[in-house]
Every structure is written in C-alpha cells, then in structure tokens.
Design a protein around this motif. Structure first.
Motif: not given
Length: 633
Positions: A57-58, A60-61, A65, A218, A393, A438, A441
C-alpha cells in the motif's frame, strides 16, 4: 520376596494414579504442543501478510503521488507564456551574469514563483538542452550545469520528452530550508519537457522538492505499532526518508544533534544493539548492509520473519520491495520484541495453564479461544479495510486511466477526433478524480492520526450558527446535485470551540444526511441550553437498523453496503472524535425507512483541562458506550 497386601495395594493405586495422570496429561500436553505450533504458524502467516500489505500500500501510494507530481509539472511546462519566455532566454549568452540580468529571467521568475508557492515546492529551474541553467530561484546555479552534473538521467529523460522524478540526493549549492540556507541539503527534483512552437523539446522545467516534507509523509503512512516504520532507500543503501528514530539515532551517535536522517543514515548492520549500549565490532563504513538492504539492492522483493538487525542493530522483522522506475526501495519493519509479544504471551499462558492440569487446561482453552477470536477480529478488520479501500480507489483510478489514455492519444495525434473542448472536459474529470483520491487519502490519514495521537483543539470564541452557514455554503454544489432541500432553524450561540473542527463535524453530518436521505428534505436545528447547545440534523431517508446504530460511529462502520453508497465509513467516526474532544456526545435516533436524526450536545465552555488524547484513544467497547444510540421516537 513378597510384599504385604496393603503395600501391594498402595503401590497398585499409586501406579494407577500415575497411569491415569499420564493418560490425561500426555494428550493434554500433545494437544497443547500442537495448538502452540498451529497458533505460531497462523500468527506468522498473518504477520507476513500484514507486513506485505503495508509495504504494498505504501508503494502504491508513493507511485500515485509521484505520477501526480510529474503530471503537475508537465501541465505547467505546457504554458504558452513560459514557452515564449524560455525561447527568448535561449538567445541570451550562456554565462551567469547575462542570464541573471536578462529581463526574461525576471519574467520567468514571475511565472514560476507563484507555482512554487501554490504547490509547496522548494524552488524551480529551467535547463537548456546543453545542461546550462537558464533561470532559477537560486542565483548561484544560473549559468552552470550543476543539475546535469548532479542527475544526468533526469535531464536526459526529460529532453527525450518524458516527465521524470529522481530520488533524494544532496544539493551542490546552498538551498533555503526551514532553518536557513544549507549546502549539501537533501533535495529531489521533478522535471518535464518544454516544447517549442514546432513541438520539439527546447528546454526542461524542473521543480525542487524537500524530501523531508510531502515525500516522507507519503511513505510514513505505513507506520505500524509502537516501533514499526516504513522508509525508502536509494541504490547506495542510504535512507531517503526521515527515520522514526532520529532522536534515538542522535543519542547513539549515528546523527549529529539536529541532523536529519535523510541521506545521513546508511542501512548497515552494526552487529550490536546500539540502543542498548552495544558497541560495534568494526567502523561504520566497514559494516555490512542489513539483510533487508542486501536483498533489496539486488532487485529482490521479500520478507523475513526470523529476525535480522536493522541500521540501529535492533532485531526486527520486515518486508521490502525494489522499484527500478523509482530508483529506490521501500521497507516496512517492526521490532521483533513487539512483533512477537502477543505470540510469546500466548505460549507462556498455555505452558502455565498446562501445570494446572484439568482446571488449567480448561482455562487455557478459554484464553486461547479469546486470543484466536481477537486475532480473527483483527484480521477481519484488516480485510474489510483493504476491500473498502480497493473498492473506493478502483473507480477513480479506472476513470483516470481511461481519460488519460484518451488525452495521450489526442496529444500524440493518434486520435484527431478529440476537440479542444472535449480535451478540456477530460482534463477537468482528471482533476475531479484526483481530488477525490486526495480526499480519500486525507480522510484515512486523519482518522488514523486521531486514533494514534488524539485531537488537539484550538479553542476560540465561535458562533456555531455561522459555522453551520459556512458548512451549507461549502456543500451547496452537493446539495444542488442531489436536489436536496435543507431547512435551517438556527439560534446564534457563542462558545469556546475549535472553529475548523466544528465545521468538519457539520459537513460530515450534512453529507451523511444528503447521502442517505434519498433526496428528501433535511432539517438542521441549533438550540441553546443551560451552559450547552444541541445541534440536530434530521433526514427522512433509509434509516438505520438497530443493530447497526452501535457501529456507525466506529472506523469503517457502514449502515448499508459500501458498494451501493460508497465511502470508507470514516465520517461519523470523525464526528464522534471531534465531539468527544470538545467534551460532548453524539447520539442517533432512527428506524429503518424512517430516516435518522443525529444529535450533538456540546458544552459551551471547556469543563476541564484534559489531555490532548481525549479523543480517538478508546477501545471499540468504550467507543460504543460513548457514541450511544437512542431508540426511535
């Protein structure tokens, strides 16, 4: 030799007792051993899945970004005003003084400085095809080829027509920071080509970012527990995001006082736990890379649940990946002591209960069942969250992909049927869906932050009626879109509250009413009480089942299927947190098909000077008790 009959009888009973005890205890022992093995296997699999999910998940985030940043720079690089100014600056002699004193340089500064301030960039630069800096917010860089020297791949990729982002590295000139200008400070760049009137690349637009700010934030969303951290690192094995343990690193001498960990911490195993006073066996430069870094830098993704030393020498378990496109890796780690503490507790409990024989066995089974149920609940919550997050998402990401492909086709010329008006409409849709992402998140991050750190209020005299009116203005497009009619009966009442948080609370309540109100009228009422106020929001929509009324104020609590109505089930949780932080309470009166009335009661002034962790720190059971449900009237 013959023993007396009494002795033989006593010996027989003793043997029988021992046999019965063994016959009873051996199966219990075997069952306990088997149970411990299964619990440990299940726990390790769950821990592995959790660590893998966090790092994925990190990742993909971070990708989302990075693409957002590159798309933003690419859009500014297409500015006609900027293109004309850059073409004029290209005619100026490639020397520092003529470039800095050129009137066009001032024009470029007027164009780009507002963009820097708007998007929280650290600065800008315009680079010629030969690598010369034509214009920059840093006068010391103008006329030089520092950026080409610092990151040739970034400039080369942008000159080939593709937006680029690099990983953090040290500046070659003094750059402004929050503590003043500093040389060799960590920076990173995002670049995009500037095309001339004929469509060829004539220069590169570059924006400078501070990696300790948005980039690190992020990645830090993946932190778990009290010792867990998620961080990024480059090809040299250097950490490129801020460490969770900077104060600890300064205490053990790996960082100087006030120094940031970005690019100053190499992922090397000191061979001893520095946090416990351990002494390394060799100098830092000679220490091997941590097991995680050695694997990731070969391009491998993996995990380790047996334990290895991190850069502090602390035994950890972790999961990691490497991304060649980003030119960096991501790892999430948590101390072994914390990661396996629940498992160790369960094992000690089982062994202790085994000594208590029958009573101990029964107690053991009961406690293990509770442990298994708690583990199952935690796993279910994680799975529910992943399902909800992926569902919410997926839709905007799918739309973004399709719309972007259509725009790319139009820009590349393969689709000449797309008019400028249609392109503008598609770009507007991209912005709308990016804003939706956004908001999602931000909502998840804010609720998680409330739960972990509590909610600190900025109290001031606030007229709650004005706050409600402001929320109504903010929601006007949504009200019009849903054809909703809202009646407001408001008394002007002033109290010592946090204006921003109360407006968030009202927006969430009204959005919830619009969402589930089926387009029917909504009434919002504000009444003054003795030392308190009562705010109610009533809709006439689908209503709430009685069993659901105890869950809607918790994280991810849904009244109905999220696939039908969307959302992560966070808004009412945030309402509860805000209300409780002000010393109040929130209730709901509802019945299926009869709509719902949410009632907020707030003291006008603080009842006590409480801890800033007053909100969001309770257990689910406590949350149910505080966010009480009232029968329908």
């Amino acid at each position: 030799m013959f023993l007396p009959a009494a002795e033989r009888s006593r010996g027989g009973r003793r043997q029988k007792t021992v046999f019965l005890l063994l016959a009873f205890l051996v199966p219990i022992g075997l069952a306990a051993w088997w149970t411990l093995q299964r619990v440990e296997l299940f726990y390790r699999r769950n821990l592995q899945d959790t660590l893998g999910a966090v790092v994925s998940l990190s990742h993909e985030g971070l990708l989302l970004w990075a693409e957002d940043r590159k798309a933003d720079v690419a859009s500014w690089a297409q500015s006609e005003q900027l293109r004309q100014a850059v073409e004029a600056q290209l005619d100026v002699p490639r020397e520092s003084e003529p470039l800095k004193s050129s009137p066009v340089a001032a024009q470029i500064r007027q164009i780009l400085l507002p963009v820097v301030q708007l998007h929280d960039y650290s600065g800008y630069a315009v680079i010629a095809p030969d690598g010369t800096t034509l214009a920059s917010d840093l006068d010391a860089a103008v006329g030089l080829k520092l950026l080409l020297q610092l990151d040739p791949a970034l400039i080369d990729g942008a000159l080939k027509g593709k937006p680029q982002m690099d990983s953090p590295h040290r500046s070659l000139v003094s750059v402004p920071t929050h503590t003043g200008s500093r040389l060799a400070h960590p920076i990173m760049f995002v670049a995009a080509p500037i095309r001339g009137a004929q469509g060829s690349v004539i220069a590169v637009l570059v924006f400078r970012l501070a990696p300790e700010r948005e980039f690190s934030r992020v990645v830090h969303l993946g932190r778990t527990g009290g010792t867990g951290e998620t961080y990024a690192f480059n090809r040299s094995g250097q950490m490129v995001t801020s460490s969770r343990f900077e104060a600890q690193l300064q205490e053990v001498g790996l960082l100087d006082p006030g120094e940031n960990s970005i690019l100053n911490i190499e992922l090397r195993d000191p061979g001893a736990d520095l946090t416990q006073g351990g002494v390394p066996t060799r100098p830092r430069i000679q220490q091997p890379l941590t097991r995680m870094a050695a694997s990731a830098l070969t391009g491998n993704a993996g995990n380790n649940l047996t334990g290895y030393n991190d850069y502090r020498g602390v035994p950890v378990v972790g999961s990691w990946i490497w991304d060649d496109d980003l030119g960096m890796g991501l790892a999430t780690e948590i101390d072994v002591a914390e990661a396996f503490q629940p498992l160790r507790d369960a094992q000690a409990l089982v062994l202790g209960l085994l000594l208590l024989a029958v009573g101990g066995a029964l107690m053991m089974a009961w406690r293990l069942d509770r442990r298994a149920q708690a583990l199952h609940d935690a796993l279910t919550l994680r799975d529910d969250f992943l399902t909800l997050a992926s569902h919410e998402l997926k839709t905007p990401l799918t739309v973004l992909q399709l719309v972007t492909q259509r725009l790319v086709a139009a820009i590349s010329g393969s689709d000449r049927t797309l008019s400028r008006e249609r392109q503008k409409e598609l770009a507007t849709r991209i912005i709308r869906h990016v804003q939706r992402l956004n908001k999602l998140m931000e909502a998840m991050f804010e609720v998680a932050q409330f739960q972990a750190e509590g909610l600190t209020l900025q109290r001031e005299p606030v007229d709650l009626a004005q706050v409600v009116q402001s929320a109504l203005r903010q929601l006007r497009p949504e009200i019009d879109a849903r054809s909703g009619a809202i009646t407001a009966n408001l008394e002007s009442v002033v109290g010592m509250w946090d204006r921003v948080r109360l407006e968030q609370m009202v927006v969430h309540l009204l959005s919830n009413a619009l969402k589930f109100g089926e387009g029917k009228p909504i009434e919002i009422t504000l009444k003054r009480g003795l030392g308190s106020i009562q705010l109610s929001v009533q809709d006439h929509g689908i209503g709430i089942e009685p069993e659901a009324q105890l869950l809607i104020f918790e994280r991810f609590g849904h009244v109905v299927s999220s696939r039908n109505f969307g959302g992560l089930g966070l808004s009412l949780c945030r309402v509860r947190q805000i209300v409780e932080a002000h010393g109040g309470r929130v209730q709901v009166r509802s019945a299926p098909g009869a709509g719902a009335t949410f009632i907020v009661e707030l003291p006008r002034y603080s009842r006590s000077v409480g801890s800033p962790r007053a909100a969001g720190a309770g257990t689910p059971a406590n949350a149910r008790a505080r966010a009480s449900s009232v029968p329908s009237t």
